[in-house]
Design a protein around this motif. Structure first.
Motif, short mmCIF file in Angstrom:
data_model
loop_
_atom_site.label_atom_id
_atom_site.label_comp_id
_atom_site.label_asym_id
_atom_site.label_seq_id
_atom_site.Cartn_x
_atom_site.Cartn_y
_atom_site.Cartn_z
N ALA A 38 0.82 -1.21 0.00
CA ALA A 38 0.00 0.00 0.00
C ALA A 38 0.85 1.26 0.00
N ALA A 39 2.07 1.18 0.54
CA ALA A 39 2.96 2.34 0.60
C ALA A 39 3.72 2.57 -0.71
N GLU A 40 3.68 1.62 -1.63
CA GLU A 40 4.38 1.78 -2.91
C GLU A 40 3.71 2.86 -3.76
N ASP A 41 4.50 3.56 -4.53
CA ASP A 41 4.00 4.59 -5.43
C ASP A 41 3.07 3.97 -6.47
N GLY A 42 1.88 4.52 -6.61
CA GLY A 42 0.94 4.07 -7.63
C GLY A 42 -0.04 3.01 -7.18
N VAL A 43 -0.02 2.63 -5.89
CA VAL A 43 -0.94 1.60 -5.42
C VAL A 43 -2.30 2.22 -5.08
N VAL A 44 -3.33 1.61 -5.62
CA VAL A 44 -4.71 2.02 -5.34
C VAL A 44 -5.17 1.34 -4.05
N ALA A 45 -4.94 0.03 -3.93
CA ALA A 45 -5.34 -0.73 -2.74
C ALA A 45 -4.55 -2.03 -2.69
N ALA A 46 -4.45 -2.59 -1.48
CA ALA A 46 -3.75 -3.87 -1.30
C ALA A 46 -4.48 -4.68 -0.24
N ALA A 47 -4.45 -6.00 -0.38
CA ALA A 47 -5.12 -6.89 0.57
C ALA A 47 -4.36 -8.19 0.68
N ALA A 48 -4.59 -8.88 1.79
CA ALA A 48 -4.08 -10.24 1.99
C ALA A 48 -5.18 -11.07 2.63
N ALA A 49 -5.19 -12.35 2.28
CA ALA A 49 -6.19 -13.27 2.82
C ALA A 49 -5.60 -14.67 2.85
N VAL A 50 -6.26 -15.58 3.57
CA VAL A 50 -5.73 -16.94 3.73
C VAL A 50 -6.83 -17.97 3.51
N ASP A 51 -6.46 -19.05 2.84
CA ASP A 51 -7.32 -20.23 2.67
C ASP A 51 -6.79 -21.27 3.65
N THR A 52 -7.55 -21.55 4.71
CA THR A 52 -7.08 -22.48 5.73
C THR A 52 -7.33 -23.94 5.36
N ARG A 53 -8.01 -24.21 4.26
CA ARG A 53 -8.15 -25.59 3.80
C ARG A 53 -6.89 -26.01 3.05
N ARG A 54 -6.44 -25.13 2.16
CA ARG A 54 -5.24 -25.42 1.37
C ARG A 54 -3.99 -24.79 1.98
N TRP A 55 -4.14 -24.00 3.04
CA TRP A 55 -3.05 -23.27 3.67
C TRP A 55 -2.27 -22.48 2.62
N GLU A 56 -2.97 -21.49 2.11
CA GLU A 56 -2.43 -20.62 1.08
C GLU A 56 -2.76 -19.17 1.43
N VAL A 57 -1.77 -18.30 1.32
CA VAL A 57 -1.97 -16.86 1.49
C VAL A 57 -2.01 -16.23 0.10
N VAL A 58 -2.95 -15.32 -0.10
CA VAL A 58 -3.01 -14.58 -1.35
C VAL A 58 -2.77 -13.10 -1.04
N HIS A 59 -1.90 -12.49 -1.84
CA HIS A 59 -1.67 -11.05 -1.80
C HIS A 59 -2.27 -10.47 -3.07
N PHE A 60 -3.02 -9.38 -2.93
CA PHE A 60 -3.69 -8.76 -4.07
C PHE A 60 -3.46 -7.26 -4.00
N SER A 61 -3.10 -6.68 -5.14
CA SER A 61 -2.91 -5.23 -5.17
C SER A 61 -3.39 -4.66 -6.50
N LEU A 62 -3.94 -3.46 -6.43
CA LEU A 62 -4.39 -2.71 -7.60
C LEU A 62 -3.42 -1.54 -7.80
N TRP A 63 -3.05 -1.28 -9.05
CA TRP A 63 -2.06 -0.25 -9.38
C TRP A 63 -2.62 0.70 -10.43
N GLU A 64 -2.29 1.98 -10.30
CA GLU A 64 -2.79 2.97 -11.27
C GLU A 64 -1.99 2.97 -12.57
N HIS A 65 -0.80 2.38 -12.57
CA HIS A 65 0.04 2.31 -13.76
C HIS A 65 0.32 0.85 -14.10
N ASP A 66 0.84 0.60 -15.29
CA ASP A 66 1.04 -0.80 -15.72
C ASP A 66 2.45 -1.32 -15.46
#
Length: 194
Positions: free
Chosen positions: A138-166
């Motif tokens: 979220a602190a990176e230049d150009g980030v709109v939003a960032a999130a993290a979540a966990v799947d406790t069945r498969r024990w997987e963390v997902v990081h998701f971020s939206l950026w204003e530039h490509d």
């Protein structure tokens, strides 16, 4: 907060403008969906940003289970399933969410990174690391939003971020953002969610 994503991997010669036209036609249907924090309509073209596939893979952050369920059981998801077949729907429990410095800007790309939770890891440390990574993104230049979540069945963390530039400064699968529906974005809980 609940995160959700499904992926429709399409043939290498599929005309991805069909998906673009579909999103242009129906993307607004979730612009006021009760219980939805945000939905990013995501697309990968084979060969763009290193993608090995053509794929439509929208990503959701839900404020309520009721909103998510009404979408899945009686909403637009049925139309997608009718047109493309019923995809597996990945679900993760929210760990953290933060707005970036570009929060008011439209998103050009999204980055999704899925990581397994090591079997011998201290769970509290792994989840705290995921929260810190959300804040770092979220602190990176150009980030709109960032999130993290966990799947406790498969024990997987997902990081998701939206950026204003490509040119995102994050590792993972890069998607083009076709549209963002965000009726409850302001209600998404900020920071650590436990």
């Amino acid at each position: 907060m609940h995160a959700m994503q499904y992926e429709l991997t399409l043939p290498a010669d599929y005309d991805m403008d069909i998906v673009r036209s579909r999103v242009a036609r129906v993307g607004h249907l979730l612009d006021d969906w009760e219980g939805l924090g945000l939905k990013a309509y995501l697309l990968r073209d084979r060969g763009v940003h290193g993608s090995p596939v053509n794929q439509y893979a929208p990503f959701y952050l839900w404020n309520t289970v009721e909103g998510m369920n009404s979408f899945l059981w009686g909403g637009p998801f049925q139309g997608l399933a009718d047109d493309f077949g019923r995809p597996a729907v990945h679900q993760w429990t929210g760990l953290s969410y933060d707005e970036g410095g570009a929060a008011g800007s439209p998103a050009a790309v999204a980055v999704r990174r899925r990581l397994p939770v090591p079997a011998a890891a201290e769970l509290g440390e792994v989840m705290a690391d995921a929260v810190r990574e959300t804040g770092r993104l979220a602190a990176e230049d150009g980030v709109v939003a960032a999130a993290a979540a966990v799947d406790t069945r498969r024990w997987e963390v997902v990081h998701f971020s939206l950026w204003e530039h490509d040119t995102p400064k994050a590792e993972g699968d890069v998607f083009q953002v076709l549209h963002v529906s965000a009726p409850g974005r302001g209600a998404l809980p900020r920071g650590r969610q436990w």
